[in-house]
Design an enzyme around this catalytic site. Structure first.
Site, PDB file in Angstrom:
ATOM      1  N   HIS A  77       0.848  -1.195   0.000  1.00 34.11           N
ATOM      2  CA  HIS A  77       0.000   0.000   0.000  1.00 34.11           C
ATOM      3  C   HIS A  77       0.880   1.240   0.000  1.00 34.11           C
ATOM      4  O   HIS A  77       1.733   1.398   0.855  1.00 34.11           O
ATOM      5  CB  HIS A  77      -0.920   0.019   1.227  1.00 34.11           C
ATOM      6  CG  HIS A  77      -2.086  -0.913   1.097  1.00 34.11           C
ATOM      7  ND1 HIS A  77      -3.241  -0.771   1.815  1.00 34.11           N
ATOM      8  CD2 HIS A  77      -2.278  -2.002   0.320  1.00 34.11           C
ATOM      9  CE1 HIS A  77      -4.104  -1.726   1.484  1.00 34.11           C
ATOM     10  NE2 HIS A  77      -3.534  -2.497   0.583  1.00 34.11           N
ATOM     11  N   TYR A 206      -9.147   5.845   6.954  1.00 29.15           N
ATOM     12  CA  TYR A 206      -9.241   6.291   8.352  1.00 29.15           C
ATOM     13  C   TYR A 206     -10.300   7.380   8.356  1.00 29.15           C
ATOM     14  O   TYR A 206     -10.079   8.481   7.836  1.00 29.15           O
ATOM     15  CB  TYR A 206      -7.895   6.840   8.842  1.00 29.15           C
ATOM     16  CG  TYR A 206      -6.879   5.753   9.104  1.00 29.15           C
ATOM     17  CD1 TYR A 206      -6.172   5.142   8.077  1.00 29.15           C
ATOM     18  CD2 TYR A 206      -6.622   5.319  10.405  1.00 29.15           C
ATOM     19  CE1 TYR A 206      -5.245   4.134   8.317  1.00 29.15           C
ATOM     20  CE2 TYR A 206      -5.695   4.312  10.664  1.00 29.15           C
ATOM     21  CZ  TYR A 206      -5.011   3.734   9.620  1.00 29.15           C
ATOM     22  OH  TYR A 206      -4.096   2.738   9.874  1.00 29.15           O
ATOM     23  N   PRO A 297      -4.360   1.179  18.969  1.00 31.72           N
ATOM     24  CA  PRO A 297      -4.140   0.544  17.668  1.00 31.72           C
ATOM     25  C   PRO A 297      -4.103   1.485  16.463  1.00 31.72           C
ATOM     26  O   PRO A 297      -3.591   1.102  15.410  1.00 31.72           O
ATOM     27  CB  PRO A 297      -5.315  -0.424  17.543  1.00 31.72           C
ATOM     28  CG  PRO A 297      -6.371   0.144  18.432  1.00 31.72           C
ATOM     29  CD  PRO A 297      -5.658   0.825  19.548  1.00 31.72           C
ATOM     30  N   LYS A 301       1.017   0.465  15.147  1.00 30.20           N
ATOM     31  CA  LYS A 301       2.437   0.511  15.513  1.00 30.20           C
ATOM     32  C   LYS A 301       2.889  -0.659  16.400  1.00 30.20           C
ATOM     33  O   LYS A 301       4.095  -0.909  16.524  1.00 30.20           O
ATOM     34  CB  LYS A 301       2.747   1.828  16.239  1.00 30.20           C
ATOM     35  CG  LYS A 301       2.867   3.003  15.298  1.00 30.20           C
ATOM     36  CD  LYS A 301       4.212   2.987  14.578  1.00 30.20           C
ATOM     37  CE  LYS A 301       4.270   3.920  13.397  1.00 30.20           C
ATOM     38  NZ  LYS A 301       4.160   3.272  12.105  1.00 30.20           N
ATOM     39  N   TYR A 389       3.913   6.789   9.634  1.00 29.22           N
ATOM     40  CA  TYR A 389       3.120   5.597   9.292  1.00 29.22           C
ATOM     41  C   TYR A 389       3.986   4.522   8.656  1.00 29.22           C
ATOM     42  O   TYR A 389       3.864   3.336   8.959  1.00 29.22           O
ATOM     43  CB  TYR A 389       1.983   6.000   8.338  1.00 29.22           C
ATOM     44  CG  TYR A 389       0.872   4.974   8.244  1.00 29.22           C
ATOM     45  CD1 TYR A 389      -0.298   5.119   8.995  1.00 29.22           C
ATOM     46  CD2 TYR A 389       0.973   3.865   7.392  1.00 29.22           C
ATOM     47  CE1 TYR A 389      -1.327   4.195   8.910  1.00 29.22           C
ATOM     48  CE2 TYR A 389      -0.052   2.932   7.310  1.00 29.22           C
ATOM     49  CZ  TYR A 389      -1.203   3.112   8.073  1.00 29.22           C
ATOM     50  OH  TYR A 389      -2.210   2.183   7.990  1.00 29.22           O
TER      51      TYR A 389
HETATM   52  C1  DHB Z   1      -5.268  -2.542  10.898  1.00 31.02           C
HETATM   53  C2  DHB Z   1      -5.256  -2.168  12.232  1.00 31.02           C
HETATM   54  C3  DHB Z   1      -4.843  -0.909  12.576  1.00 31.02           C
HETATM   55  O1  DHB Z   1      -4.805  -0.535  13.874  1.00 31.02           O
HETATM   56  C4  DHB Z   1      -4.488   0.019  11.624  1.00 31.02           C
HETATM   57  O2  DHB Z   1      -4.116   1.259  12.003  1.00 31.02           O
HETATM   58  C5  DHB Z   1      -4.486  -0.359  10.306  1.00 31.02           C
HETATM   59  C6  DHB Z   1      -4.888  -1.634   9.955  1.00 31.02           C
HETATM   60  C7  DHB Z   1      -5.703  -3.904  10.508  1.00 31.02           C
HETATM   61  O3  DHB Z   1      -6.019  -4.710  11.385  1.00 31.02           O
HETATM   62  O4  DHB Z   1      -5.760  -4.185   9.315  1.00 31.02           O
END
Ligand code: DHB
Length: 396
Positions: A77, A206, A297, A301, A389
């Site tokens: 990605h 997001y 989450p 990270k 990121y």
């Molecule tokens: C996923 C989880 C995340 O916390 C994130 O920021 C991006 C992707 C996932 O589980 O795909």
């Protein structure tokens, strides 16, 4: 009956991705280790976690011979969408920082590492219980446990590593006078689902909305992972498929997206918090991954930080063991914590910028849109996001 005794260089408590990657890296440097894990291999394989690997995490898997599947089955990605204020805005990682990430679930990283340890004759004891660590400030620290056959076991080593996750027993063996713990709680959680449907967008979304955050992630062409902000006490049984789809569609619909729906095969509530324990070393016990730090989450990270910790730790252990000088491990805490606090800030920032605060006022929500707008409309703002990121390059 005295316990069966095993001697090894490095004892590792915790056989998740951090513990297994450390054992794998040490083996490549000719250093033997024993890993003990409370869960069965099958249980770890079925613990759903995040799915985004920074480019240096992919490089680590690649350079150490465990990348067959991540490169073949993962998806590269080159950006994400930030959705707010009625529209989506793409952050183009390649254009901004010349980097990308790989969509590849943590459970698969675990399977690849567990297979590699199996293949290379690694000593990994799953399904153990009654684990305790002893003599951590001596030159022969140990881990005591009962193995899957019910036999008491003792492993003595030169160095002990606590890679035993957010409910670590290892970090509790630091005397209170020798550690500091930093916490932050959040008044919300994520409702996570897996569903059988095609992807709704080429990259992750997001999504900020007045009803709260939603994250549209993916797994494969036919399986998708999505999350939406919820109350930490939410009961998954109160949520039918229809109710979940309505909530998700309303949140992303506010920014012009429509989701491809399908049967929901898994639903879980994931509470979250920020946590750091300093230092990450006490005597000959060293902490790595979630045992030392937990991030919310948002931004994925957790696994990446754990892999960065053990990459540094393997390097330092190798030096300390070959030079027979434990003081060479003194720099571990400082090297690891530099990245940990950057990631704490990034995860906190993404979380607070995108989630609906408790008792949000119209001012709070408009201010968040102002913040998001300043990120996407500025090269400086979006470059910071892209850099964080995709992962900060190692300082050393
Ligand atoms: C996923 C989880 C995340 O916390 C994130 O920021 C991006 C992707 C996932 O589980 O795909």
């Amino acid at each position: 009956m005295p316990p069966d005794l095993t001697r090894t260089r490095v004892g590792i408590v915790g056989g998740g991705p951090a513990g297994l990657m450390l054992s794998h890296l040490l083996a490549r440097a000719g250093i033997d280790s024993v890993v003990v894990e409370l869960r069965t291999r099958e249980e770890v394989e079925h613990t759903h976690r995040a799915g985004i690997l920074e480019q240096d995490s992919v490089r680590l898997l690649d350079e150490t011979g465990v990348s067959d599947r991540v490169l073949r089955d993962g998806y590269r990605h080159e950006g994400i969408d930030l959705a707010f204020g009625g529209a989506g805005h793409r952050i183009d990682f390649e254009a901004l920082v010349g980097a990308s990430v790989q969509l590849y679930p943590q459970t698969d990283v675990f399977i690849d590492l567990a297979d590699a340890r199996d293949r290379d004759g690694g000593d990994v004891r799953y399904d153990v219980n009654e684990v305790g660590v002893v003599d951590v400030t001596s030159d022969q620290p140990g881990v005591l446990f009962t193995d899957s056959a019910g036999e008491r076991q003792e492993v003595r080593c030169d160095y002990l590593v606590g890679a035993d996750g957010s409910r670590s027993i290892c970090r509790d063996s630091f005397p209170e006078s020798q550690r500091r713990q930093f916490f932050r709680e959040y008044p919300f959680a994520w409702f996570g689902i897996l569903c059988e449907a095609p992807p709704s967008a080429p990259e992750l979304i997001y999504n900020h909305s007045e009803r709260g955050f939603a994250l549209i992630s993916q797994r494969t062409e036919t399986l998708q992972r999505m999350y939406f902000q919820c109350d930490p006490h939410e009961d998954v049984d109160d949520w039918s498929d229809d109710r979940i789809w309505e909530e998700l569609q309303t949140r992303v619909g506010a920014n012009g997206y429509t989701l491809q729906e399908g049967p929901i095969t898994s639903r879980t509530v994931l509470p979250f918090r920020s946590f750091v324990q300093e230092p990450m070393r006490h005597g000959n016990l060293l902490l790595a991954g979630d045992a030392a730090h937990t991030v919310p989450p948002t931004g994925a990270k957790g696994l990446n930080l754990a892999l960065a910790d053990v990459r540094v730790l393997a390097e330092e252990l190798e030096r300390a063991i070959s030079k027979k000088d434990g003081s060479l491990l003194d720099s571990y805490t400082e090297r690891a914590l530099d990245r940990v606090w950057k990631a704490q800030h990034f995860s906190y920032w993404m979380t607070t910028m995108l989630h609906r605060p408790a008792e949000a006022s119209p001012f709070d929500l408009r201010r968040q849109v102002g913040e998001l707008s300043s990120v996407v409309s500025s090269t400086a703002g979006s470059t910071y996001l892209a850099e964080a990121y995709t992962g900060w390059p190692d300082r050393d």
